[in-house]
Design a protein around this motif. Structure first.
Motif, PDB file in Angstrom:
ATOM      1  N   TRP A 195       0.361  -1.309   0.326  1.00  0.00           N
ATOM      2  CA  TRP A 195       0.245  -0.084  -0.077  1.00  0.00           C
ATOM      3  C   TRP A 195       0.891   1.109  -0.040  1.00  0.00           C
ATOM      4  O   TRP A 195       1.631   1.859   0.855  1.00  0.00           O
ATOM      5  CB  TRP A 195      -1.100   0.020   0.840  1.00  0.00           C
ATOM      6  CG  TRP A 195      -2.356  -0.372   1.200  1.00  0.00           C
ATOM      7  CD1 TRP A 195      -2.726  -1.764   0.283  1.00  0.00           C
ATOM      8  CD2 TRP A 195      -3.100  -0.576   1.949  1.00  0.00           C
ATOM      9  NE1 TRP A 195      -3.842  -2.175   0.281  1.00  0.00           N
ATOM     10  CE2 TRP A 195      -4.174  -2.145   1.559  1.00  0.00           C
ATOM     11  CE3 TRP A 195      -3.608   0.043   3.149  1.00  0.00           C
ATOM     12  CZ2 TRP A 195      -5.470  -1.803   2.283  1.00  0.00           C
ATOM     13  CZ3 TRP A 195      -4.009  -0.664   4.199  1.00  0.00           C
ATOM     14  CH2 TRP A 195      -5.296  -2.023   3.816  1.00  0.00           C
ATOM     15  N   ILE A 196       0.266   2.532  -0.627  1.00  0.00           N
ATOM     16  CA  ILE A 196       1.181   3.295  -0.821  1.00  0.00           C
ATOM     17  C   ILE A 196       0.284   4.567  -0.362  1.00  0.00           C
ATOM     18  O   ILE A 196       1.012   5.293   0.433  1.00  0.00           O
ATOM     19  CB  ILE A 196       1.651   4.326  -2.797  1.00  0.00           C
ATOM     20  CG1 ILE A 196       2.823   2.805  -2.944  1.00  0.00           C
ATOM     21  CG2 ILE A 196       1.998   5.319  -1.991  1.00  0.00           C
ATOM     22  CD1 ILE A 196       3.696   2.832  -1.805  1.00  0.00           C
ATOM     23  N   GLY A 197      -1.275   4.644  -0.433  1.00  0.00           N
ATOM     24  CA  GLY A 197      -2.269   5.641  -0.290  1.00  0.00           C
ATOM     25  C   GLY A 197      -2.173   6.836  -1.491  1.00  0.00           C
ATOM     26  O   GLY A 197      -1.782   6.475  -2.532  1.00  0.00           O
ATOM     27  N   PHE A 198      -3.138   8.243  -0.462  1.00  0.00           N
ATOM     28  CA  PHE A 198      -2.624   9.149  -1.062  1.00  0.00           C
ATOM     29  C   PHE A 198      -0.205  10.005  -1.775  1.00  0.00           C
ATOM     30  O   PHE A 198       0.172   9.009  -1.846  1.00  0.00           O
ATOM     31  CB  PHE A 198      -2.841  10.092  -0.430  1.00  0.00           C
ATOM     32  CG  PHE A 198      -4.198  10.123  -0.170  1.00  0.00           C
ATOM     33  CD1 PHE A 198      -5.604  10.953  -1.181  1.00  0.00           C
ATOM     34  CD2 PHE A 198      -4.216  10.320   0.823  1.00  0.00           C
ATOM     35  CE1 PHE A 198      -6.536  10.251  -0.654  1.00  0.00           C
ATOM     36  CE2 PHE A 198      -6.167   9.706   1.801  1.00  0.00           C
ATOM     37  CZ  PHE A 198      -6.704  10.040   1.188  1.00  0.00           C
ATOM     38  N   ASN A 199      -0.598  10.577  -2.195  1.00  0.00           N
ATOM     39  CA  ASN A 199       0.186  11.501  -3.210  1.00  0.00           C
ATOM     40  C   ASN A 199       0.943  11.466  -1.171  1.00  0.00           C
ATOM     41  O   ASN A 199       2.940  12.475  -1.846  1.00  0.00           O
ATOM     42  CB  ASN A 199       0.574  12.329  -4.077  1.00  0.00           C
ATOM     43  CG  ASN A 199      -1.010  13.553  -3.474  1.00  0.00           C
ATOM     44  OD1 ASN A 199      -0.328  14.052  -2.247  1.00  0.00           O
ATOM     45  ND2 ASN A 199      -0.254  14.454  -4.783  1.00  0.00           N
ATOM     46  N   ASP A 200       0.776  11.700  -0.824  1.00  0.00           N
ATOM     47  CA  ASP A 200       1.982  11.930   0.287  1.00  0.00           C
ATOM     48  C   ASP A 200       2.353  10.795   1.838  1.00  0.00           C
ATOM     49  O   ASP A 200       2.423  10.997   2.507  1.00  0.00           O
ATOM     50  CB  ASP A 200       0.588  12.769   2.067  1.00  0.00           C
ATOM     51  CG  ASP A 200      -0.131  13.141   2.002  1.00  0.00           C
ATOM     52  OD1 ASP A 200      -1.176  11.229   1.448  1.00  0.00           O
ATOM     53  OD2 ASP A 200      -1.554  12.593   2.500  1.00  0.00           O
ATOM     54  N   TYR A 201       1.450   9.832   1.215  1.00  0.00           N
ATOM     55  CA  TYR A 201       2.551   8.753   1.529  1.00  0.00           C
ATOM     56  C   TYR A 201       1.718   8.017   2.825  1.00  0.00           C
ATOM     57  O   TYR A 201       1.989   7.025   3.467  1.00  0.00           O
ATOM     58  CB  TYR A 201       3.753   8.271   1.340  1.00  0.00           C
ATOM     59  CG  TYR A 201       4.157   8.514   0.170  1.00  0.00           C
ATOM     60  CD1 TYR A 201       4.563   7.513  -0.760  1.00  0.00           C
ATOM     61  CD2 TYR A 201       4.834   9.723  -0.397  1.00  0.00           C
ATOM     62  CE1 TYR A 201       5.211   7.983  -1.752  1.00  0.00           C
ATOM     63  CE2 TYR A 201       5.410   9.813  -1.231  1.00  0.00           C
ATOM     64  CZ  TYR A 201       5.644   9.243  -2.395  1.00  0.00           C
ATOM     65  OH  TYR A 201       6.524   8.847  -3.508  1.00  0.00           O
ATOM     66  N   ASN A 202       0.449   8.680   3.015  1.00  0.00           N
ATOM     67  CA  ASN A 202       0.063   7.926   4.378  1.00  0.00           C
ATOM     68  C   ASN A 202      -0.058   6.622   4.569  1.00  0.00           C
ATOM     69  O   ASN A 202       0.146   6.260   5.833  1.00  0.00           O
ATOM     70  CB  ASN A 202      -1.785   8.663   3.758  1.00  0.00           C
ATOM     71  CG  ASN A 202      -3.125   8.194   3.587  1.00  0.00           C
ATOM     72  OD1 ASN A 202      -2.185   7.637   2.615  1.00  0.00           O
ATOM     73  ND2 ASN A 202      -3.737   7.357   4.238  1.00  0.00           N
ATOM     74  N   LEU A 203      -0.417   5.695   3.760  1.00  0.00           N
ATOM     75  CA  LEU A 203      -0.736   3.897   3.581  1.00  0.00           C
ATOM     76  C   LEU A 203       0.582   4.386   4.104  1.00  0.00           C
ATOM     77  O   LEU A 203       0.597   2.422   4.944  1.00  0.00           O
ATOM     78  CB  LEU A 203      -1.367   3.325   2.637  1.00  0.00           C
ATOM     79  CG  LEU A 203      -2.862   4.150   2.911  1.00  0.00           C
ATOM     80  CD1 LEU A 203      -3.577   3.265   1.544  1.00  0.00           C
ATOM     81  CD2 LEU A 203      -3.701   3.913   3.948  1.00  0.00           C
ATOM     82  N   ARG A 204       1.956   4.350   3.245  1.00  0.00           N
ATOM     83  CA  ARG A 204       3.366   3.638   3.295  1.00  0.00           C
ATOM     84  C   ARG A 204       3.976   4.038   4.204  1.00  0.00           C
ATOM     85  O   ARG A 204       4.427   3.316   5.708  1.00  0.00           O
ATOM     86  CB  ARG A 204       4.076   3.923   2.127  1.00  0.00           C
ATOM     87  CG  ARG A 204       5.243   3.024   2.007  1.00  0.00           C
ATOM     88  CD  ARG A 204       5.197   2.291   2.267  1.00  0.00           C
ATOM     89  NE  ARG A 204       6.849   1.116   2.769  1.00  0.00           N
ATOM     90  CZ  ARG A 204       6.460  -0.086   2.282  1.00  0.00           C
ATOM     91  NH1 ARG A 204       5.283  -0.899   2.067  1.00  0.00           N
ATOM     92  NH2 ARG A 204       7.943  -0.884   2.871  1.00  0.00           N
ATOM     93  N   THR A 205       3.246   5.202   5.207  1.00  0.00           N
ATOM     94  CA  THR A 205       3.961   5.887   6.545  1.00  0.00           C
ATOM     95  C   THR A 205       3.610   4.832   7.807  1.00  0.00           C
ATOM     96  O   THR A 205       3.939   4.791   8.826  1.00  0.00           O
ATOM     97  CB  THR A 205       3.597   6.773   6.570  1.00  0.00           C
ATOM     98  OG1 THR A 205       2.469   8.158   6.510  1.00  0.00           O
ATOM     99  CG2 THR A 205       4.711   7.636   5.808  1.00  0.00           C
TER     100      THR A 205
END
Length: 686
Positions: free
Chosen positions: A566-576
């Motif tokens: 998972w990566i998520g939005f362009n602010d990497y919400n899911l990855r972080t």
């Protein structure tokens, strides 16, 4: 000295615009990204209306040379805030030329990107353009701007107006932009970066240019899904043709706000650059419509002072809602108005500043301003309202306005009692809930929400059947969400049937409400809650993953394995989030240092502020703190985005309460750059 005395005696009693009318300005600029500086040759044309001894241009922290009036050397004073030209000016046309240079402290921002790339953009809202271009903080001084900019040919350079010419000069391009109509200085803009562009034309043949960074090319359709439709709708709804020659929209990194309506060219935050999944939670539609509406209400006609600021923000907010109504329907429109009515009703208990006040809150200027127009529109009828707005825009085009200018046009189309209306909606802080509810109740979805609100104190057993009927109906999703919100504090067993019904709606917003309102997940509801991980919503997935990981420790590895891409939005919400959970799960990773390095990297200057803050919040919350994390946190305090720098300061204050953390900050202090040292020293000595 006599000139300086005359300046204070003449201009101390009146605005400069009563004595001098600046007509146009042409400038040739050079931008130096390495030095973060601007230099240029500026040519102003102005007319003296009454004899005067001093004219002034706002210019902060600038250096000037070759200052000439009508090709003759001028006597001038540089106060550090203004360029003041001293002479015995008589009525007539004049030319002022000079060269200047500046390292702007604000309003022009240089954002570093990987591989030595940079984005450069401006934000002049308020009185800030004079930090990078000698101009006018007074919105009442409108003039025609024409900028030429010389910059590295690998980049695109954009400014207000039509691109008249682009010529190559060694390893640079010279971009010449031209405006035909006047505007206030705060709407002057520059944007420099590497962008892809797609071009369209409105129904009225206005060129429309939409930009994205090359890396985001797959986000073009969802980001700009409704942009052309919004443009065509607003032209028709407002009844006055778009008043400029072109419309551009450009997302820029680390932008200070959601968007800014610079004349002909809207800049907006990259958080609104979304893929088809991200569209569900943070699409660009409202910001797009709001900033475009400002091209009439704000750019074409400008509030003469902050007291009348609602004429810009209230109009832009209302017309954005009308555009969304066209796209999403009446239920959406009325639900948004209902939500803001609730906010305004609650805020009025403590907010003592009305709409017609320069110190009113953003909520008041924007949302109550929109409500003023909604009530007025409904009260006098569509035909009269549109006729008044059209007359108002045409009469005051390219000028400044006040509230009574608008009301004068209303009086011509209606005998509505504006005096009473003004006292109720503009001069008092109370929110007229009875009137609001009466207007909102024309909509069935709002009728349902008002009925649900009446049941807040009713025992669940007595209203459960009604709630179940709502959830199983085709009611608008906001109605169903209001049911979920109302049962949040109920015991699980009592509301389980309703939660299952909510999940079965398969509506993203209703299911997200379940995710948000159920932080404690019983085992007998686990399987149902796990289905939220499959929703096409990055926001829902983030909430669901965190609460599942928290509630079921024995299944953490299973959840992490399922979501490890998972990566998520362009602010990497899911990855972080995933990295912080993985590092907090015993024996999940054989090489935790790799995960630590990745999460810390997200907190570095390589990424935008929203990504960095996401990462720092998680690193600190999960106690993954080393010297690099602390250094990245200190760097946050030097960032141009006040929201992020404030976060950095507050987080450091929190950590400094711990003696070990204080010692760690003191240890890294010598290794920081001067700006970082200055900020950290201030916090250490508080």
């Amino acid at each position: 000295m006599k000139y300086i005395l005359l300046f204070f005696t003449v201009l101390g009693f009146a605005q400069q615009t009563q004595f001098v009318d600046f007509k146009s300005v042409s400038a040739q600029l050079k931008i130096n990204a390495n030095e973060k500086s601007v230099s240029g040759l500026v040519d102003y044309e102005f007319e003296v209306l009454k004899p005067v001894d001093t004219i002034k241009i706002d210019a902060r922290n600038m250096e000037f040379s070759k200052v000439e009036i009508n090709q003759k050397q001028a006597v001038f004073i540089n106060t550090g805030k203004q360029l003041q030209i001293i002479d015995h000016f008589q009525k007539g046309e004049n030319q002022l030329t000079f060269e200047y240079s500046v390292k702007p402290k604000q309003a022009l921002y240089f954002v570093n990107i990987e591989n030595a790339e940079v984005q450069i953009w401006t934000q002049g809202q308020g009185r800030y353009t004079s930090n990078w271009f000698p101009s006018f903080d007074d919105v009442n001084e409108k003039l025609i701007f024409n900028l030429g900019i010389l910059y590295n040919k690998d980049y695109q350079v954009l400014s207000n107006g039509i691109l008249k010419e682009k010529t190559e000069n060694s390893n640079q391009f010279h971009w010449q932009y031209q405006m035909k109509k006047p505007m206030s200085s705060y709407l002057l803009m520059l944007a420099i970066g590497k962008f892809d562009k797609k071009e369209f034309r409105s129904k009225s043949k206005i060129p429309l240019e939409y930009y994205l960074e090359p890396k985001d090319k797959n986000c073009f359709e969802p980001t700009y899904r409704y942009s052309k439709r919004i443009f065509d709708f607003l032209e028709k709804e407002i009844g006055v043709k778009y008043p400029w020659e072109i419309n551009r929209q450009i997302p820029v990194r680390d932008f200070l706000y959601a968007g800014m309506e610079n004349t002909t060219t809207t800049l907006f935050a990259t958080r609104h650059v979304v893929d088809s999944i991200g569209f569900e939670d943070r699409n660009y539609t409202n910001v797009d419509a709001h900033e475009l509406a400002h091209h009439w209400f704000g750019d074409l006609i400008t509030a003469e002072s902050s007291t009348h600021h609602w004429l810009q923000e209230g109009f832009a907010t209302y017309y954005a809602l009308l555009a969304e109504k066209e796209i999403y329907g009446e239920d959406y429109f009325y639900s948004k108005l209902y939500d803001t009515a609730q906010q305004l009703k609650f805020a009025s208990r403590t907010d003592t500043i009305p709409v017609l006040n320069a110190k009113a809150s953003s909520l008041t200027f924007y949302e109550k301003g929109a409500w003023v127009l909604f009530v007025l529109h409904e009260s006098i009828g569509d035909k009269a309202f549109k006729k008044a707005v059209k007359s108002y825009l045409k009469k005051y085009a390219y000028q400044t306005v006040n509230t009574w200018n608008f009301f004068d046009e209303i009086k011509k189309t209606s005998d509505f009692d504006l005096e009473k209306f003004q006292k109720t909606w503009l001069e008092t802080t109370a929110f007229d809930t009875p009137t609001a509810n009466a207007l909102l109740s024309k909509n069935k979805a709002i009728q349902d929400r008002l009925e649900i609100d009446k049941l807040k104190k009713t025992p669940l057993a007595e209203k459960q059947d009604y709630f179940l009927k709502i959830l199983n109906s085709d009611a608008y999703h906001a109605v169903k969400v209001s049911v979920i919100d109302q049962i949040e504090s109920e015991k699980h067993e009592a509301k389980k049937t309703l939660l299952i019904a909510a999940l079965k709606t398969n509506n993203t917003k209703v299911r997200q409400a379940v995710a948000e309102n159920l932080s404690t997940i019983p085992e007998d509801f686990r399987t149902e809650y796990e289905s939220l991980l499959e929703d096409k919503s990055y926001q829902t997935q983030e909430i669901a993953l965190y609460f599942l990981w928290k509630n079921f420790p024995e299944r953490r590895t299973e959840y992490l394995y399922k979501t490890n891409t998972w990566i998520g939005f362009n602010d990497y919400n899911l990855r972080t989030l995933w990295l912080s959970l993985a590092l907090s799960t015993t024996n999940y990773s054989n090489d935790p240092e790799v995960l630590v390095s990745e999460l810390i990297a997200f907190s570095s200057t390589k990424y935008e502020a929203t990504t960095r803050q996401n990462a720092l919040e998680k690193l600190i919350a999960f106690k993954i703190i080393n010297d690099q994390v602390l250094s990245n946190l200190v760097n946050a305090t030097t960032h141009h985005m006040w929201q992020f720098s404030k976060f950095g300061r507050e987080m450091i204050r929190f950590l400094l309460k711990n003696s070990e953390m204080r010692a760690s900050f003191e240890r890294i202090l010598p290794n920081l750059n001067p700006d970082e040292q200055f900020q950290l020293n201030r916090l250490l000595t508080e």
